[in-house]
Design a protein around this motif. Structure first.
Motif, PDB file in Angstrom:
ATOM      1  N   ALA A   2       3.022  83.269  46.557  1.00 10.37           N
ATOM      2  CA  ALA A   2       4.392  83.509  46.983  1.00 10.37           C
ATOM      3  C   ALA A   2       4.747  82.619  48.171  1.00 10.37           C
ATOM      4  O   ALA A   2       3.908  82.330  49.018  1.00 10.37           O
ATOM      5  N   LYS A   3       5.990  82.185  48.219  1.00  8.13           N
ATOM      6  CA  LYS A   3       6.477  81.413  49.364  1.00  8.13           C
ATOM      7  C   LYS A   3       6.530  82.297  50.602  1.00  8.13           C
ATOM      8  O   LYS A   3       6.207  81.868  51.717  1.00  8.13           O
ATOM      9  N   ILE A   4       6.958  83.544  50.404  1.00  4.22           N
ATOM     10  CA  ILE A   4       7.038  84.526  51.490  1.00  4.22           C
ATOM     11  C   ILE A   4       6.414  85.826  51.012  1.00  4.22           C
ATOM     12  O   ILE A   4       6.730  86.305  49.922  1.00  4.22           O
ATOM     13  N   SER A   5       5.536  86.381  51.812  1.00  3.51           N
ATOM     14  CA  SER A   5       4.896  87.649  51.476  1.00  3.51           C
ATOM     15  C   SER A   5       4.969  88.588  52.673  1.00  3.51           C
ATOM     16  O   SER A   5       4.616  88.206  53.785  1.00  3.51           O
ATOM     17  N   VAL A   6       5.443  89.790  52.429  1.00  9.37           N
ATOM     18  CA  VAL A   6       5.533  90.828  53.469  1.00  9.37           C
ATOM     19  C   VAL A   6       4.716  92.024  52.988  1.00  9.37           C
ATOM     20  O   VAL A   6       4.947  92.532  51.890  1.00  9.37           O
ATOM     21  N   GLU A   7       3.775  92.453  53.816  1.00 10.31           N
ATOM     22  CA  GLU A   7       2.877  93.535  53.407  1.00 10.31           C
ATOM     23  C   GLU A   7       2.845  94.645  54.455  1.00 10.31           C
ATOM     24  O   GLU A   7       2.497  94.401  55.616  1.00 10.31           O
ATOM     25  N   ASN A   8       3.234  95.836  54.035  1.00 13.89           N
ATOM     26  CA  ASN A   8       3.114  97.053  54.846  1.00 13.89           C
ATOM     27  C   ASN A   8       3.670  96.873  56.268  1.00 13.89           C
ATOM     28  O   ASN A   8       3.043  97.277  57.252  1.00 13.89           O
ATOM     29  N   LEU A   9       4.841  96.272  56.348  1.00 13.78           N
ATOM     30  CA  LEU A   9       5.426  95.942  57.644  1.00 13.78           C
ATOM     31  C   LEU A   9       6.020  97.183  58.308  1.00 13.78           C
ATOM     32  O   LEU A   9       6.714  97.985  57.670  1.00 13.78           O
ATOM     33  N   LYS A  10       5.756  97.321  59.610  1.00 14.81           N
ATOM     34  CA  LYS A  10       6.339  98.396  60.406  1.00 14.81           C
ATOM     35  C   LYS A  10       6.858  97.818  61.722  1.00 14.81           C
ATOM     36  O   LYS A  10       6.219  96.951  62.312  1.00 14.81           O
ATOM     37  N   PHE A  11       8.009  98.335  62.147  1.00 15.18           N
ATOM     38  CA  PHE A  11       8.544  97.923  63.439  1.00 15.18           C
ATOM     39  C   PHE A  11       9.471  99.012  63.964  1.00 15.18           C
ATOM     40  O   PHE A  11      10.253  99.597  63.218  1.00 15.18           O
ATOM     41  N   SER A  12       9.383  99.268  65.264  1.00 10.46           N
ATOM     42  CA  SER A  12      10.299 100.210  65.903  1.00 10.46           C
ATOM     43  C   SER A  12      10.740  99.654  67.250  1.00 10.46           C
ATOM     44  O   SER A  12       9.972  98.977  67.937  1.00 10.46           O
ATOM     45  N   TYR A  13      11.991  99.914  67.607  1.00  8.88           N
ATOM     46  CA  TYR A  13      12.523  99.489  68.902  1.00  8.88           C
ATOM     47  C   TYR A  13      12.099 100.446  70.014  1.00  8.88           C
ATOM     48  O   TYR A  13      12.150 100.114  71.183  1.00  8.88           O
ATOM     49  N   ASN A  14      11.692 101.640  69.613  1.00 10.12           N
ATOM     50  CA  ASN A  14      11.128 102.593  70.571  1.00 10.12           C
ATOM     51  C   ASN A  14      10.064 103.406  69.838  1.00 10.12           C
ATOM     52  O   ASN A  14       9.820 103.203  68.641  1.00 10.12           O
ATOM     53  N   SER A  15       9.421 104.289  70.519  1.00 11.93           N
ATOM     54  CA  SER A  15       8.296 105.021  69.931  1.00 11.93           C
ATOM     55  C   SER A  15       8.722 106.074  68.917  1.00 11.93           C
ATOM     56  O   SER A  15       7.890 106.585  68.162  1.00 11.93           O
ATOM     57  N   LYS A  16      10.000 106.391  68.852  1.00 10.16           N
ATOM     58  CA  LYS A  16      10.446 107.496  67.999  1.00 10.16           C
ATOM     59  C   LYS A  16      10.978 107.041  66.646  1.00 10.16           C
ATOM     60  O   LYS A  16      10.636 107.605  65.611  1.00 10.16           O
ATOM     61  N   ASP A  17      11.842 106.040  66.658  1.00 14.30           N
ATOM     62  CA  ASP A  17      12.552 105.667  65.435  1.00 14.30           C
ATOM     63  C   ASP A  17      12.028 104.349  64.879  1.00 14.30           C
ATOM     64  O   ASP A  17      12.086 103.319  65.550  1.00 14.30           O
ATOM     65  N   GLU A  18      11.560 104.375  63.623  1.00  9.90           N
ATOM     66  CA  GLU A  18      11.088 103.155  62.965  1.00  9.90           C
ATOM     67  C   GLU A  18      12.263 102.451  62.293  1.00  9.90           C
ATOM     68  O   GLU A  18      12.935 103.024  61.438  1.00  9.90           O
ATOM     69  N   ALA A  19      12.494 101.202  62.680  1.00 13.15           N
ATOM     70  CA  ALA A  19      13.549 100.414  62.043  1.00 13.15           C
ATOM     71  C   ALA A  19      13.073  99.847  60.715  1.00 13.15           C
ATOM     72  O   ALA A  19      13.853  99.649  59.782  1.00 13.15           O
ATOM     73  N   ILE A  20      11.765  99.563  60.623  1.00  5.87           N
ATOM     74  CA  ILE A  20      11.131  99.066  59.400  1.00  5.87           C
ATOM     75  C   ILE A  20       9.935  99.960  59.101  1.00  5.87           C
ATOM     76  O   ILE A  20       9.072 100.163  59.956  1.00  5.87           O
ATOM     77  N   LYS A  21       9.859 100.459  57.844  1.00  9.13           N
ATOM     78  CA  LYS A  21       8.807 101.407  57.485  1.00  9.13           C
ATOM     79  C   LYS A  21       8.050 100.922  56.243  1.00  9.13           C
ATOM     80  O   LYS A  21       8.625 100.840  55.156  1.00  9.13           O
ATOM     81  N   GLU A  22       6.789 100.597  56.398  1.00  9.69           N
ATOM     82  CA  GLU A  22       5.917 100.269  55.253  1.00  9.69           C
ATOM     83  C   GLU A  22       6.604  99.327  54.262  1.00  9.69           C
ATOM     84  O   GLU A  22       6.593  99.547  53.050  1.00  9.69           O
TER      85      GLU A  22
END
Length: 271
Positions: A2-22
């Motif tokens: 694949a040209k681009i592969s994203v795997e199990n990505l997680k990101f949150s701007y704070n400890s409570k709310d995930e902006a990106i989940k799995e």
């Protein structure tokens, strides 16, 4: 691969709310993929993660064989160009030619080569007659084309458009949409378009629907538009033309083109 592969990505701007989940998906070289979702779905956060403006909490991003990390982020940015939502916020030069040359100057490209590249890619986007124009003299669509020229001059074969048509009038939207088609089909660029507009997304090869940071639906436009219930649950609206078609065929089979036109016209008058 694949040209681009994203795997199990997680990101949150704070400890409570995930902006990106799995979040997991892959994009093949030369494809045009639209990432769609309502405001707050995580699509613009994803764009920033893909160019290293944000660092993922967990998971992996691999672009053209390079894993996104502190060591590789500058090399990845040489491969990926981005056009942001507001054309005024991305214009960094005092004139068109200075703006296209900005990234080349940062890479210490020789003056002669820089002039050559600015000339070449200003012609590609149809802005070669505007090289000495200042930002305030350009339309929104023209500013977007300048941003595209700057990315092309950097020889970036992956282009991300983050709501690049949302602040444009219909003519500007049509202009940029047609240019994205050209970038993809003629120049063979891999395109990721971040949008909430399914009318725009229907031109893509593949659609990824995000909701609350997760993929809830993906496939070809035809496949995605079959799931009107899911789209409505995520506050997305299918294109008007498709609504008309679905309403027409809901209870009856049309016998000829004239009847189809008559039914479509009657339905549109009710809107």
């Amino acid at each position: 691969m694949a040209k681009i592969s994203v795997e199990n990505l997680k990101f949150s701007y704070n400890s409570k709310d995930e902006a990106i989940k799995e979040l997991s998906f892959s994009i093949e070289e030369g494809k045009w993929v639209c990432v769609v979702g309502h405001n707050g779905s995580g699509k613009s956060t994803l764009a920033k993660l893909l160019i290293g403006l944000l660092k993922a909490d967990e998971g992996k991003i691999v672009i053209d064989g390079l894993e996104m990390n502190a060591e590789n982020v500058h090399d990845i940015r040489k491969k990926v160009g981005i056009v942001f939502q507001n054309p005024d916020n991305q214009f960094v030069g005092v004139t068109v030619k200075h703006d296209i040359a900005f990234g080349l100057e940062n890479q210490c490209v020789k003056q002669e080569k820089m002039v050559e590249l600015v000339e070449e890619f200003s012609k590609v986007v149809g802005m070669n007659e505007y090289l000495n124009k200042e930002p305030h003299q350009l339309s929104g669509g023209q500013k977007q084309r300048v941003a595209i020229a700057g990315a092309l001059a950097m020889n970036q074969d992956i282009m991300i458009f983050d709501e690049a048509t949302s602040m444009l009038d219909p003519e500007g939207t049509k202009e940029i949409t047609n240019f994205i088609v050209r970038l993809n089909k003629e120049l063979k660029k891999t395109i990721i378009a971040i949008t909430h507009d399914l009318e725009f997304a229907r031109r893509a090869d593949h659609i990824i629907v995000l909701n609350k940071g997760s993929v809830v639906l993906e496939g070809t436009p035809d496949d995605v538009f079959k799931h009107q219930d899911i789209l409505e649950q995520t506050d997305l609206d299918i294109p008007f033309g498709l609504k008309v078609y679905q309403q027409i065929i809901k209870d009856e089979v049309l016998k000829n083109k004239k009847e189809l036109v008559d039914k479509a016209w009657a339905y549109s008058l009710k809107k």
